[in-house]
Every structure is written in structure tokens, then in C-alpha cells.
Motif scaffolding. Structure first.
Motif: not given
Length: 250
Positions: A138-146
Motif C-alpha cells: 500500500p502506498e503511503g502506509a507505514e514501511p513494511e517490516p524487514v
């Protein structure tokens, strides 16, 4: 009269996709996570399950001598919603694979929303690799966990003409993931869209090579090995060359 909400169905592990000549003992498992809607509590479409079967058969044929078991996961619902996140289905499926087959390595592989679920479910102890094809981000969401990707082999594949998910989003994710985990690479399929149909044979060959190399320590094809070794941005913008499947010598 107020209507009662029906309970969500449980996630299920479809039966193993079998192919002639397969080894009797299972030494590695691929769990395929289908694409779906981004926000829906409806039951999953049977078409999303069926759409993964040709891919499952391709992987099963490629790994039949290695003891590969391939399952398509039946999600609880179509979308990614609070309390019904497909990544929890991915973790459940990994638990179920361990229950059925014991201590064997697992690869989570998904397309679209299933690709995101595979990436998010990779923290499971049994998972040693992740294949995310055109992952929905999703655009504009919190960064994905990595950080949980550390110790896993991660391959992201994305078409440059994807009109549903901006390919730049998966590049940014791969860039962040590479900092936490050097064993991350990303291939771009030029002129292909979200479904990755135009260069399907090359994508399937790339996926099969990655799965066999990650689960069974087979040598990766030269382009895959080079992609893992290359620093950003090269290792994250690797073009998937036409004829990739014909170049394999495994």
C-alpha cells in the motif's frame, strides 16, 4: 432483525500437488499464497486457488527428485483485514507443514497480496526462503517490516508495467530489506504487467531455480547467483532476460 456475522472459515492447506517420479520422502516444502482483494471479508474465490495450480505443478516437476512438496494455501478470506491478515494464514500454514513433514525447510511464495503475506510471514522458524511476485504494497502506509527477513533467502519479481502495484514500491522494500539481509535480490520483468503472463516461462524458470537452490542447496543459475552477490541498485534491478529457462543447466 439484526443479521449475525458468519464466522471466518479456517485457513486450509490444499493437498500436495503430485507429479510423476516424485520422491517419497519430503525434504522441503513450498507454500503458495494466492492473490486476493486488498480489503474484503468474503470467502476466497475458487479461481484464486485454481490460478496457482499450474505454478504448483511447475515447481513440483522441477523438485520431484529433491523431495519437494508443494501446497496451495486456502486463505480464510479474500482481503487483508484486521483479524484476518493473510500473513497469519502463512504462519499457520508453516506450522502445519512442520506438523506434517517434520523439520524440513519451507519456502513461502506468493503473488500480489499473497506476496506481501509471504514477506510478512517469513519470521517463522521453519521458513528459509521467500518468493514474492508483484507483491501488493500500500502506498503511503507505514514501511513494511524487514528485520525478520534476516537469515532467509528473499527473491522479489516485479513487472515494470504493473498497473495495479507500483514496481517502485517493491524496489524500495528490497532496498531496505537488503540492508537487514544481504541475501535479498529483485528481478524486473520488462514490459510485463501485474499477472506476469507475458514472460511466464522465464518467471517460472526463475522461481524453480530459486526454490531448488534455497531449499536443497542446489547451485543457483548464474543470473540468480550474480543478483544475490551484487550490491544495490544492480542486485535489486536485475532484468529477467528472455530465454532464462533455456539457459539453465540444473
Amino acid at each position: 432483525m439484526a443479521q449475525r456475522a458468519l464466522p471466518l472459515p479456517d485457513a486450509r492447506l490444499g493437498r500436495a500437488v503430485l507429479t510423476a517420479g516424485a520422491a517419497h520422502e519430503v525434504s522441503g516444502v513450498v507454500l503458495l499464497l494466492p492473490d486476493g482483494g486488498t480489503d474484503s471479508l468474503r470467502r476466497p474465490s475458487a479461481l484464486s486457488y485454481a490460478a496457482q495450480l499450474p505454478f504448483a505443478r511447475t515447481l513440483a516437476r522441477a523438485g520431484r527428485g529433491d523431495g519437494l512438496a508443494v501446497h496451495v494455501v486456502r486463505h480464510r478470506n479474500r482481503g487483508r483485514n484486521d483479524g484476518a491478515d493473510p500473513s497469519s494464514d502463512a504462519r499457520w500454514a508453516a506450522d502445519e507443514a512442520v506438523r506434517r513433514y517434520g523439520d524440513v525447510p519451507v519456502c513461502l511464495a506468493g503473488h500480489g497480496t499473497g506476496g506481501r503475506a509471504a514477506l510478512r510471514g517469513a519470521g517463522h522458524d521453519a521458513v528459509n526462503s521467500v518468493l514474492a511476485m508483484a507483491p501488493w504494497l500500500p502506498e503511503g502506509a507505514e514501511p513494511e517490516p524487514v528485520k525478520h527477513l534476516a537469515g532467509r533467502r528473499v527473491l522479489i519479481v516485479h513487472g515494470t508495467n504493473d498497473a495495479r502495484v507500483d514496481p517502485e514500491l517493491s524496489y524500495r522494500l528490497a532496498e531496505r530489506a537488503k540492508k537487514a539481509n544481504r541475501d535479498t535480490c529483485r528481478f524486473e520483468v520488462h514490459s510485463d504487467g501485474h499477472a506476469l503472463r507475458q514472460h511466464r516461462s522465464e518467471v517460472m524458470a526463475l522461481a524453480s531455480d530459486f526454490v531448488r537452490g534455497s531449499l536443497f542447496a542446489r547451485p543457483y543459475a548464474r543470473p540468480v547467483a550474480d543478483a544475490f552477490a551484487a550490491p544495490p541498485p544492480l542486485g535489486l534491478r536485475m532484468p529477467l532476460a528472455a530465454g532464462f529457462g533455456r539457459s539453465l543447466r540444473h
